[in-house]
Scaffold this motif. Structure first.
Motif, PDB file in Angstrom:
ATOM      1  N   SER A  71       0.839  -1.202   0.000  1.00 26.79           N
ATOM      2  CA  SER A  71       0.000   0.000   0.000  1.00 26.79           C
ATOM      3  C   SER A  71       0.873   1.251   0.000  1.00 26.79           C
ATOM      4  O   SER A  71       1.952   1.274   0.600  1.00 26.79           O
ATOM      5  N   GLY A 257      -0.892 -10.393   0.386  1.00 33.60           N
ATOM      6  CA  GLY A 257      -0.335  -9.127  -0.051  1.00 33.60           C
ATOM      7  C   GLY A 257       1.129  -9.268  -0.447  1.00 33.60           C
ATOM      8  O   GLY A 257       1.575 -10.374  -0.815  1.00 33.60           O
ATOM      9  N   ALA A 259       3.836  -9.048   1.331  1.00 38.35           N
ATOM     10  CA  ALA A 259       4.682  -9.680   2.352  1.00 38.35           C
ATOM     11  C   ALA A 259       6.073  -9.058   2.466  1.00 38.35           C
ATOM     12  O   ALA A 259       7.088  -9.717   2.213  1.00 38.35           O
ATOM     13  N   ASP A 261       7.899  -8.640   4.868  1.00 40.19           N
ATOM     14  CA  ASP A 261       8.782  -9.347   5.805  1.00 40.19           C
ATOM     15  C   ASP A 261       9.628 -10.435   5.132  1.00 40.19           C
ATOM     16  O   ASP A 261      10.680 -10.811   5.647  1.00 40.19           O
TER      17      ASP A 261
HETATM   18  P1  NAI Z   1       0.480 -10.149   3.598  1.00 36.92           P
HETATM   19  O1  NAI Z   1      -0.585 -11.001   3.008  1.00 36.92           O
HETATM   20  O2  NAI Z   1       1.435  -9.520   2.637  1.00 36.92           O
HETATM   21  O3  NAI Z   1       1.334 -11.002   4.648  1.00 36.92           O
HETATM   22  C1  NAI Z   1       0.777 -11.531   5.837  1.00 36.92           C
HETATM   23  C2  NAI Z   1       1.692 -12.641   6.382  1.00 36.92           C
HETATM   24  O4  NAI Z   1       1.600 -13.787   5.528  1.00 36.92           O
HETATM   25  C3  NAI Z   1       3.164 -12.248   6.387  1.00 36.92           C
HETATM   26  O5  NAI Z   1       3.771 -12.832   7.503  1.00 36.92           O
HETATM   27  C4  NAI Z   1       3.712 -12.861   5.120  1.00 36.92           C
HETATM   28  O6  NAI Z   1       5.078 -13.169   5.164  1.00 36.92           O
HETATM   29  C5  NAI Z   1       2.863 -14.112   4.989  1.00 36.92           C
HETATM   30  N1  NAI Z   1       2.669 -14.490   3.569  1.00 36.92           N
HETATM   31  C6  NAI Z   1       1.843 -13.885   2.697  1.00 36.92           C
HETATM   32  N2  NAI Z   1       1.945 -14.474   1.502  1.00 36.92           N
HETATM   33  C7  NAI Z   1       2.851 -15.448   1.620  1.00 36.92           C
HETATM   34  C8  NAI Z   1       3.400 -16.410   0.717  1.00 36.92           C
HETATM   35  N3  NAI Z   1       3.030 -16.480  -0.577  1.00 36.92           N
HETATM   36  N4  NAI Z   1       4.336 -17.263   1.171  1.00 36.92           N
HETATM   37  C9  NAI Z   1       4.720 -17.226   2.446  1.00 36.92           C
HETATM   38  N5  NAI Z   1       4.247 -16.350   3.363  1.00 36.92           N
HETATM   39  C10 NAI Z   1       3.317 -15.464   2.940  1.00 36.92           C
HETATM   40  O7  NAI Z   1      -0.265  -9.032   4.465  1.00 36.92           O
HETATM   41  P2  NAI Z   1       0.326  -7.776   5.259  1.00 36.92           P
HETATM   42  O8  NAI Z   1       1.661  -8.078   5.825  1.00 36.92           O
HETATM   43  O9  NAI Z   1      -0.758  -7.378   6.142  1.00 36.92           O
HETATM   44  O10 NAI Z   1       0.475  -6.633   4.147  1.00 36.92           O
HETATM   45  C11 NAI Z   1       1.681  -6.367   3.438  1.00 36.92           C
HETATM   46  C12 NAI Z   1       1.411  -5.340   2.342  1.00 36.92           C
HETATM   47  O11 NAI Z   1       0.589  -5.935   1.333  1.00 36.92           O
HETATM   48  C13 NAI Z   1       0.663  -4.105   2.827  1.00 36.92           C
HETATM   49  O12 NAI Z   1       1.214  -2.960   2.202  1.00 36.92           O
HETATM   50  C14 NAI Z   1      -0.764  -4.344   2.391  1.00 36.92           C
HETATM   51  O13 NAI Z   1      -1.473  -3.148   2.178  1.00 36.92           O
HETATM   52  C15 NAI Z   1      -0.548  -5.099   1.092  1.00 36.92           C
HETATM   53  N6  NAI Z   1      -1.663  -5.974   0.692  1.00 36.92           N
HETATM   54  C16 NAI Z   1      -1.864  -6.074  -0.649  1.00 36.92           C
HETATM   55  C17 NAI Z   1      -2.808  -6.934  -1.141  1.00 36.92           C
HETATM   56  C18 NAI Z   1      -2.930  -7.059  -2.618  1.00 36.92           C
HETATM   57  O14 NAI Z   1      -2.108  -6.517  -3.346  1.00 36.92           O
HETATM   58  N7  NAI Z   1      -3.912  -7.775  -3.119  1.00 36.92           N
HETATM   59  C19 NAI Z   1      -3.658  -7.743  -0.241  1.00 36.92           C
HETATM   60  C20 NAI Z   1      -3.326  -7.619   1.143  1.00 36.92           C
HETATM   61  C21 NAI Z   1      -2.364  -6.741   1.595  1.00 36.92           C
END
Ligand code: NAI
Ligand code: MG
Length: 329
Positions: A71, A257, A259, A261
């Motif tokens: 975001s 999203g 990720a 991290d």
């Molecule tokens: P996130 O979904 O990116 O990650 C949440 C947790 O899940 C983290 O610990 C991450 O390492 C883990 N994770 C997610 N996908 C993974 C994968 N394929 N393999 C292994 N681990 C995975 O959500 P978070 O951290 O709340 O948001 C990160 C950024 O992404 C923010 O800027 C948010 O606004 C954005 N976002 C974008 C979306 C999209 O583009 N559709 C949807 C959700 C969040």
């Protein structure tokens, strides 16, 4: 030959999309890819998170693949706006347990149908220093349209029940309309069982008896939150694909999203992106290959050998991708 718009975004969006393209290149299907920019890196370069050019590329494609985007402060969400621009109103998010993966139960198999065009994700917020208001718009037309999509999907999946999730005891007007629309549409599907729950209770039922659900229909924010909760039941976001379906286009993306991290470490689980591509192939009518991809993912999961750290392994994104491709060809 299918024309696919590829919008990788940033963070792990780019990494899982590279893996998805690697797999698509190995299939016996001809694709032409058009690339569009979106997201945080795109904003830094172009001053917008979703350029007009990207919407054009998406609009003229047979289907769109989207990775994920970080975001951008003060800017609208590119994926929410892209879904709206394409009128892909039904966000279909299947959740199922995989053999070999540490799931809460081994008999989970349901799908969340999330309304994609309105609700609390209107991004209409206003106010002053003291008070901020977010608009939660619910219309009868969009509520009936999403309920219809849920019932039709229930028939396609040969299942027997649709569960409507809302909060009409508090949001009496907006969710009153959502619930009423659901029961109105249900009259056209007398063979399908119906039930409805408040979203807070549903958050618990998904943990206490997730195996009881077939198709779950909800508004935008509730559907989003319940999807991540549901992903947690089956081993995490690395195994949660999704499709956004409209009357003229389909956009396929992992539920997760960008990720930050783990971005840049090349250890993101590619399965949610690859399973989203499988959903795209089903949408395009390539049912056999769509199914083959699902089975290849199942096989690699069941083998328990090659898996990314989120599932307890030490393999890279590409190791898992190659293992899936080996099962396919
Ligand atoms: P996130 O979904 O990116 O990650 C949440 C947790 O899940 C983290 O610990 C991450 O390492 C883990 N994770 C997610 N996908 C993974 C994968 N394929 N393999 C292994 N681990 C995975 O959500 P978070 O951290 O709340 O948001 C990160 C950024 O992404 C923010 O800027 C948010 O606004 C954005 N976002 C974008 C979306 C999209 O583009 N559709 C949807 C959700 C969040
Ligand atoms: Mg989400």
């Amino acid at each position: 030959m299918y024309n696919i718009a590829i919008i990788s975004g940033d963070g792990i969006g780019q990494e899982v999309m590279d893996s998805c393209e690697y797999l698509l290149d190995k299939l016996d299907i001809e694709f032409s890819f058009d690339y569009g920019e979106a997201g945080f890196d795109c904003f830094n370069k172009n001053g917008t998170t979703l350029p007009e050019e990207t919407i054009k590329i998406a609009n003229k494609s047979d289907a769109v693949l989207f990775g994920a985007s970080t975001s951008t402060p003060g800017q609208p969400s590119p994926i929410i706006n892209l879904r709206k621009a394409l009128s892909v109103y039904a966000n279909i998010r299947p959740i199922r347990s995989y053999r070999g993966v540490n799931c809460i139960r081994d008999d989970i198999d349901f799908v969340i149908v999330r309304e994609n065009t309105e609700g609390l994700y209107s991004q209409v917020e206003y106010g002053d220093e003291e008070k901020m208001i977010a608009e939660r718009r619910i219309t009868r037309s969009a509520s009936e349209r999403i309920s219809k999509a849920a019932f039709n999907l229930c028939i396609k999946r040969e299942e027997s029940k649709v569960t409507c999730v809302h909060k009409s005891n508090v949001l009496k007007k907006t969710d009153g309309v959502f619930k009423e629309s659901f029961y109105k549409v249900s009259k056209n599907y007398p063979q399908i069982k119906t039930e409805d729950y408040y979203v807070d209770a549903m958050a618990m039922y998904l943990i206490t008896h997730p195996q009881k659900f077939d198709v779950i229909v909800s508004s935008n924010l509730f559907g989003d939150i319940l999807s991540d909760e549901s992903a947690g039941l089956i081993g995490g976001l690395g195994l949660a694909p999704s499709g956004n379906i409209g009357d003229h286009n389909g956009l396929f993306e992992p539920v997760h999203g960008s990720a930050p991290d783990i971005a840049g470490k090349y250890i993101a689980n590619p399965c949610s992106m690859i399973l989203s591509a499988s959903m795209m192939l089903d949408y395009l009518g390539e049912w056999e290959i769509s199914n083959d991809i699902k089975q290849a993912v199942e096989k690699v999961m069941a083998d328990c050998k090659i898996r990314t750290p989120d599932l307890g392994g030490d393999a890279s994104t590409m190791d898992v991708t190659k293992a899936i491709v080996r099962e396919l060809i």
